[in-house]
Structure formats: C-alpha cells, structure tokens
Scaffold this motif. Sequence first.
Motif, PDB file in Angstrom:
ATOM      1  N   GLY A  17       0.810  -1.204   0.000  1.00 49.51           N
ATOM      2  CA  GLY A  17       0.000   0.000   0.000  1.00 49.51           C
ATOM      3  C   GLY A  17       0.843   1.253   0.000  1.00 49.51           C
ATOM      4  O   GLY A  17       2.028   1.233   0.325  1.00 49.51           O
ATOM      5  N   ILE A  18       0.216   2.336  -0.381  1.00 48.70           N
ATOM      6  CA  ILE A  18       0.832   3.659  -0.354  1.00 48.70           C
ATOM      7  C   ILE A  18       0.248   4.388   0.849  1.00 48.70           C
ATOM      8  O   ILE A  18      -0.954   4.361   1.084  1.00 48.70           O
ATOM      9  N   HIS A  19       1.117   5.016   1.591  1.00 45.89           N
ATOM     10  CA  HIS A  19       0.730   5.622   2.853  1.00 45.89           C
ATOM     11  C   HIS A  19       1.352   7.012   2.938  1.00 45.89           C
ATOM     12  O   HIS A  19       2.427   7.244   2.391  1.00 45.89           O
ATOM     13  N   ALA A  20       0.679   7.922   3.621  1.00 47.30           N
ATOM     14  CA  ALA A  20       1.230   9.249   3.881  1.00 47.30           C
ATOM     15  C   ALA A  20       0.645   9.771   5.182  1.00 47.30           C
ATOM     16  O   ALA A  20      -0.446   9.360   5.586  1.00 47.30           O
ATOM     17  N   PHE A  35       9.373  13.709   6.360  1.00 45.62           N
ATOM     18  CA  PHE A  35       9.349  12.860   5.160  1.00 45.62           C
ATOM     19  C   PHE A  35       8.110  11.983   5.091  1.00 45.62           C
ATOM     20  O   PHE A  35       7.725  11.542   4.006  1.00 45.62           O
ATOM     21  N   LEU A  36       7.447  11.739   6.218  1.00 44.87           N
ATOM     22  CA  LEU A  36       6.241  10.903   6.218  1.00 44.87           C
ATOM     23  C   LEU A  36       5.063  11.573   5.516  1.00 44.87           C
ATOM     24  O   LEU A  36       4.090  10.910   5.178  1.00 44.87           O
ATOM     25  N   ALA A  37       5.147  12.872   5.283  1.00 40.14           N
ATOM     26  CA  ALA A  37       4.063  13.593   4.608  1.00 40.14           C
ATOM     27  C   ALA A  37       3.956  13.207   3.143  1.00 40.14           C
ATOM     28  O   ALA A  37       2.876  13.263   2.550  1.00 40.14           O
ATOM     29  N   ALA A  38       5.058  12.807   2.536  1.00 36.00           N
ATOM     30  CA  ALA A  38       5.044  12.410   1.124  1.00 36.00           C
ATOM     31  C   ALA A  38       4.561  10.968   1.002  1.00 36.00           C
ATOM     32  O   ALA A  38       4.875  10.123   1.851  1.00 36.00           O
ATOM     33  N   PRO A  39       3.773  10.674  -0.022  1.00 35.34           N
ATOM     34  CA  PRO A  39       3.333   9.278  -0.215  1.00 35.34           C
ATOM     35  C   PRO A  39       4.542   8.345  -0.334  1.00 35.34           C
ATOM     36  O   PRO A  39       5.512   8.666  -1.022  1.00 35.34           O
ATOM     37  N   HIS A  40       4.465   7.251   0.374  1.00 33.82           N
ATOM     38  CA  HIS A  40       5.548   6.269   0.345  1.00 33.82           C
ATOM     39  C   HIS A  40       4.968   4.861   0.486  1.00 33.82           C
ATOM     40  O   HIS A  40       3.895   4.677   1.035  1.00 33.82           O
ATOM     41  N   ARG A  41       5.703   3.898  -0.024  1.00 38.82           N
ATOM     42  CA  ARG A  41       5.239   2.509  -0.069  1.00 38.82           C
ATOM     43  C   ARG A  41       5.556   1.791   1.239  1.00 38.82           C
ATOM     44  O   ARG A  41       6.583   1.999   1.861  1.00 38.82           O
ATOM     45  N   HIS A  42       4.627   0.920   1.613  1.00 40.02           N
ATOM     46  CA  HIS A  42       4.831  -0.005   2.729  1.00 40.02           C
ATOM     47  C   HIS A  42       4.294  -1.358   2.321  1.00 40.02           C
ATOM     48  O   HIS A  42       3.363  -1.459   1.512  1.00 40.02           O
ATOM     49  N   PHE A  44       2.224  -3.767   4.256  1.00 37.06           N
ATOM     50  CA  PHE A  44       1.471  -3.858   5.497  1.00 37.06           C
ATOM     51  C   PHE A  44       1.288  -5.333   5.858  1.00 37.06           C
ATOM     52  O   PHE A  44       0.871  -6.136   5.034  1.00 37.06           O
ATOM     53  N   HIS A  45       1.608  -5.671   7.091  1.00 37.82           N
ATOM     54  CA  HIS A  45       1.466  -7.027   7.607  1.00 37.82           C
ATOM     55  C   HIS A  45       0.242  -7.062   8.516  1.00 37.82           C
ATOM     56  O   HIS A  45       0.150  -6.269   9.454  1.00 37.82           O
ATOM     57  N   PHE A  46      -0.662  -7.978   8.231  1.00 39.67           N
ATOM     58  CA  PHE A  46      -1.890  -8.126   8.991  1.00 39.67           C
ATOM     59  C   PHE A  46      -1.847  -9.422   9.788  1.00 39.67           C
ATOM     60  O   PHE A  46      -1.411 -10.462   9.280  1.00 39.67           O
ATOM     61  N   LEU A  79      -6.108   0.723   0.998  1.00 42.44           N
ATOM     62  CA  LEU A  79      -5.141   1.167   2.002  1.00 42.44           C
ATOM     63  C   LEU A  79      -4.920   2.671   1.920  1.00 42.44           C
ATOM     64  O   LEU A  79      -4.953   3.371   2.923  1.00 42.44           O
ATOM     65  N   ASN A  80      -4.662   3.164   0.732  1.00 40.43           N
ATOM     66  CA  ASN A  80      -4.464   4.595   0.484  1.00 40.43           C
ATOM     67  C   ASN A  80      -3.673   5.282   1.584  1.00 40.43           C
ATOM     68  O   ASN A  80      -2.582   4.866   1.909  1.00 40.43           O
TER      69      ASN A  80
END
Length: 122
Positions: A17-20, A35-42, A44-46, A79-80
């Motif tokens: 997902g892409i997260h910001a 730097f967390l303000a910019a969209p970045h990839r993760h 995600f582990h559920f 996720l967005n």
Amino acid sequence: MTEPTQRMIYVTFQQEGIHAYPAAASDPNLADVQFLAAPHRHMFHFKVGISVVHNDRDIEFIQFKRWLEKLYAGGTLELNYKSCEMMSDELYEVIHNRYPDREVWIEISEDGENGSFKTYAA
C-alpha cells in the motif's frame, strides 16, 4: 482438563500500500519525520484473530484468510493514506458484518516493524 475461556483462530497476510501522514509536513512536533508527509510505499502485515465456538473450528482459517485477502485484491478495502489504526477499524467493520457477535483482534504493521494492535469486543 480446564476449558479455555476463549477459543480463537488467527491468520496472517500482507498487502502492499501507499501511505502518507500529511500532518507531518506542518506540525512542529513532527519535524524530525517530515518525510512521512510524502506518499511512500509499505508492505502492510496483517494478523487477524477471531473467536470460534468449538475445537473443530466453525471458521476454517484458510478460508478466512483467503476471504480477507480478496477484500483487498477486489478493491473492497483500500489502504491509500489511512493509518494502521484506521485500516484496522475499517477491516473490523467488514469482519463484523459477516461474523457478528465475535471477539476480533487486529494487528497491522508497516513492513513488519511498527504498527497497531486493537481488540474489538463481541
């Protein structure tokens, strides 16, 4: 043998997902993580647990896992830019609609490193 007070199963899966975190750009308390303000990839582990009513599992965990994975693959849940906590609440609502009156717990982490853990009462 003493009967357990709660029977639960759990499943794990991953979802890209892409997260910001837009507030990080302007909040002085978050200056060191701007730097967390910019969209970045993760990745995600559920990890999702749900109560079951007997030892022969009324919810088969492979089927439960496949259903959860399809929610994301089919676009049901996006996720967005949601936090792990927001994703957890959204996922719980879908689980609760299909399996009402069950205790559920959800752990979601970013890249298997940092995340959230929430429990939802039956």
